[in-house]
Design a protein around this motif. Structure first.
Motif, short mmCIF file in Angstrom:
data_model
loop_
_atom_site.label_atom_id
_atom_site.label_comp_id
_atom_site.label_asym_id
_atom_site.label_seq_id
_atom_site.Cartn_x
_atom_site.Cartn_y
_atom_site.Cartn_z
N ALA A 1 67.22 -36.33 -17.61
CA ALA A 1 66.28 -34.75 -17.68
C ALA A 1 65.42 -34.75 -18.92
O ALA A 1 64.29 -34.65 -18.16
N ARG A 2 65.61 -35.56 -19.59
CA ARG A 2 64.52 -35.29 -20.78
C ARG A 2 63.26 -36.45 -20.21
O ARG A 2 62.38 -35.65 -20.00
N ARG A 3 63.69 -37.23 -19.08
CA ARG A 3 62.11 -38.42 -19.22
C ARG A 3 61.16 -37.46 -18.00
O ARG A 3 60.67 -37.63 -18.12
N LYS A 4 62.59 -36.58 -17.01
CA LYS A 4 61.85 -36.33 -16.42
C LYS A 4 61.30 -35.18 -16.08
O LYS A 4 59.77 -35.49 -16.01
N PHE A 5 60.96 -34.41 -17.18
CA PHE A 5 60.08 -33.01 -17.91
C PHE A 5 58.90 -33.56 -18.90
O PHE A 5 57.57 -33.42 -18.14
N VAL A 6 59.08 -35.41 -19.80
CA VAL A 6 58.40 -35.22 -19.81
C VAL A 6 57.26 -35.91 -18.89
O VAL A 6 56.33 -36.70 -19.31
N GLU A 7 58.22 -37.35 -18.54
CA GLU A 7 57.11 -38.64 -17.75
C GLU A 7 56.91 -38.07 -16.39
O GLU A 7 55.65 -38.12 -16.06
N ARG A 8 57.48 -36.78 -16.13
CA ARG A 8 57.18 -36.29 -14.28
C ARG A 8 56.63 -35.30 -14.28
O ARG A 8 55.65 -35.37 -13.52
N GLU A 9 55.91 -34.40 -15.44
CA GLU A 9 56.30 -33.26 -15.00
C GLU A 9 55.41 -32.84 -16.82
O GLU A 9 54.72 -31.46 -16.44
N GLY A 10 55.32 -33.64 -17.61
CA GLY A 10 54.11 -33.94 -17.81
C GLY A 10 54.76 -32.63 -19.07
O GLY A 10 53.64 -31.56 -19.65
N ALA A 11 55.75 -32.53 -19.52
CA ALA A 11 56.54 -31.18 -20.49
C ALA A 11 55.71 -31.46 -21.73
O ALA A 11 56.51 -32.60 -22.18
N VAL A 12 55.75 -30.38 -22.36
CA VAL A 12 55.58 -30.62 -24.01
C VAL A 12 56.62 -29.23 -24.76
O VAL A 12 56.57 -28.54 -24.20
N PHE A 13 57.37 -29.90 -25.91
CA PHE A 13 57.78 -28.75 -26.32
C PHE A 13 57.81 -28.46 -27.88
O PHE A 13 56.93 -29.44 -28.69
N GLU A 14 57.83 -27.96 -28.46
CA GLU A 14 57.12 -26.99 -29.81
C GLU A 14 58.71 -26.00 -30.25
O GLU A 14 58.56 -25.47 -29.09
N VAL A 15 58.36 -25.99 -31.08
CA VAL A 15 59.38 -24.30 -31.92
C VAL A 15 57.64 -23.63 -33.31
O VAL A 15 57.47 -24.74 -34.06
N VAL A 16 57.83 -23.19 -33.27
CA VAL A 16 56.76 -21.69 -33.72
C VAL A 16 57.66 -21.09 -34.76
O VAL A 16 58.36 -20.29 -34.04
N GLY A 17 57.31 -21.01 -34.89
CA GLY A 17 57.89 -20.22 -36.95
C GLY A 17 56.92 -19.22 -37.01
O GLY A 17 56.05 -18.77 -37.18
N PRO A 18 57.71 -18.15 -37.99
CA PRO A 18 56.65 -16.46 -38.00
C PRO A 18 56.35 -17.09 -38.94
O PRO A 18 56.46 -17.97 -39.99
N PRO A 19 55.01 -16.26 -39.62
CA PRO A 19 54.69 -15.44 -38.79
C PRO A 19 53.93 -16.09 -37.65
O PRO A 19 53.12 -16.73 -37.25
N HIS A 20 54.17 -14.96 -36.30
CA HIS A 20 53.81 -15.70 -34.84
C HIS A 20 52.26 -14.34 -34.82
O HIS A 20 52.23 -13.16 -35.03
N ALA A 21 51.09 -15.21 -34.41
CA ALA A 21 50.10 -14.32 -33.78
C ALA A 21 50.59 -13.42 -31.98
O ALA A 21 50.96 -13.77 -31.49
N PRO A 22 49.48 -12.35 -32.16
CA PRO A 22 50.06 -11.13 -31.72
C PRO A 22 49.71 -11.68 -30.14
O PRO A 22 50.36 -11.47 -28.77
N ALA A 23 48.92 -12.92 -29.30
CA ALA A 23 48.61 -13.74 -28.61
C ALA A 23 49.27 -14.10 -28.01
O ALA A 23 49.89 -14.31 -27.17
N LEU A 24 50.20 -14.54 -28.95
CA LEU A 24 52.04 -15.21 -28.28
C LEU A 24 52.70 -14.09 -27.10
O LEU A 24 52.80 -14.96 -26.03
N TRP A 25 53.15 -12.67 -27.44
CA TRP A 25 53.78 -12.10 -26.86
C TRP A 25 53.14 -11.94 -25.38
O TRP A 25 53.57 -11.66 -24.58
N GLU A 26 51.45 -12.15 -25.51
CA GLU A 26 51.30 -11.99 -24.21
C GLU A 26 51.40 -13.31 -23.00
O GLU A 26 51.84 -12.79 -21.97
#
Length: 376
Positions: free
Chosen positions: A166-191
């Motif tokens: 599943a990891r290989r499928k999403f990274v290699e074939r689907e072009g998936a990117v994962f990240e974790v963003v910490g607070p404080p969050h920009a208001p645009a994130l919620w939109e």
């Protein structure tokens, strides 16, 4: 004196005791019932301080800030509560210094009596049972939490082949990117997150949960790190991450993705990446949440009526809730399963209490993705 009661005597003693219990319950619950006062801003600040200094805190202590709970403080500990039907229900164990947990539970009982409500503890962990039993709570198992010990977590080996794929499928074939963003969050994130949350809610009844689960609420989510999965730059899934103050334990709360516009296996990818992130950042364990009614007593001869009914619901309710599917999903990550319990003063009230918790968790009728402007 000094002799055992005969059968008629024992029957009379049992009947008398039952009458006293029923009479006491009737008296308590027939009086006008009260409700806990909503927290003031100073209560929220006090709760933040207690959680920050807590010992043996669980990640779900962050449910204190969902906006639907009041606080009962006892020295350096507290319980977070809400009224459900005829009960004052504490979400989880007391939070704070361990030596004050029993005082917090005693405070819960005293406040429930003042309000003419039953005191209840929902989702109690095993190490709370001695205190609950000493305070004359009756306890029943309601499920098991899936906890991943991160020092042992790995994608190596044949048992992890599906996760690696599943990891290989999403990274290699689907072009998936994962990240974790910490607070404080920009208001645009919620939109950017709101359309994903809205699509998920629409596919699942269109209603936010409450009490034992978080909701899409900016004030609440702004406290937490947010895990995000993108495909070709578009956010397709996200989850907020609870962390304990010592950053040793974590858990996932809100999990949202757009069911109509995401590839199969997306949640496998998201959870795998979250666990790897947690491992990299030095966490010791990660809680994937409860499998309700799992692990109840197998031997019907010795199981309580509550356990037998719960097991029947677990077996017959699969088409409505997906109990087995939920557990099977979490089993992919090889967790240890830790029991969770519900506690109330009388065994006969426990089915009623569990129904009251379910009503609380289903939440009040409100529009999806609403944002409250107040504090927690």
């Amino acid at each position: 004196t000094g002799e055992h009661l005969g059968r008629p005597g024992r029957a009379l003693a049992v009947a008398a005791a039952a009458a006293i219990v029923v009479g006491a319950q009737w008296y308590l619950l027939s009086r006008a019932r009260g409700a806990p006062a909503p927290p003031a801003s100073e209560d929220i600040a006090h709760a933040e301080a207690v959680i920050a200094a807590a010992e043996d805190a669980l990640p779900d202590a962050q449910l204190a800030f969902t906006g639907d709970k009041s606080f009962l403080f006892a020295d350096a500990a507290m319980t977070m509560t809400a009224r459900g039907g005829g009960s004052l229900i504490a979400m989880g164990p007391p939070v704070g210094k361990r030596h004050d947990w029993r005082a917090a539970l005693a405070g819960l009982r005293a406040e429930a009596e003042r309000l003419s409500l039953r005191p209840v503890v929902y989702s109690a962990p095993p190490d709370l049972l001695p205190d609950l039993l000493d305070l004359n709570f009756r306890v029943e198992k309601i499920g098991e939490n899936a906890i991943v010990d991160l020092k042992d977590f790995s994608l190596a080996g044949s048992a992890r082949q599906k996760l690696r794929s599943a990891r290989r499928k999403f990274v290699e074939r689907e072009g998936a990117v994962f990240e974790v963003v910490g607070p404080p969050h920009a208001p645009a994130l919620w939109e950017t997150l709101r359309p994903v949350s809205g699509a998920w809610l629409e596919a699942h009844g269109g209603r936010e949960k409450a009490f034992s689960l978080g909701a899409f609420d900016e004030t609440y989510l702004s406290r937490h790190a947010i895990a995000i999965a993108r495909i070709h730059g578009r956010i397709v899934a996200f989850a907020n991450i609870w962390l304990t103050a010592d950053r040793k334990r974590g858990a996932v709360d809100l999990m949202r993705h757009d069911p109509s516009n995401t590839p199969n296996g997306l949640m496998d990818f998201l959870f795998t990446e979250i666990l790897l992130w947690a491992q990299t950042h030095g966490l010791e364990s990660f809680d994937l949440g409860m499998a309700p009614l799992a692990g109840l007593a197998e031997d019907a001869k010795y199981a309580s009526l509550f356990a037998r009914v719960g097991k029947l619901v677990h077996e017959r309710g699969e088409q409505f809730y997906g109990f087995k599917g939920l557990r099977a999903f979490k089993d992919k990550f090889d967790p240890r399963w830790e029991p969770r319990y519900i506690a109330a003063p009388g065994a006969w009230t426990l089915p009623i209490v569990l129904a009251e918790v379910a009503v609380l968790t289903n939440g009040p009728a409100r529009a999806a993705n609403t944002v409250h402007s107040g504090g927690a």
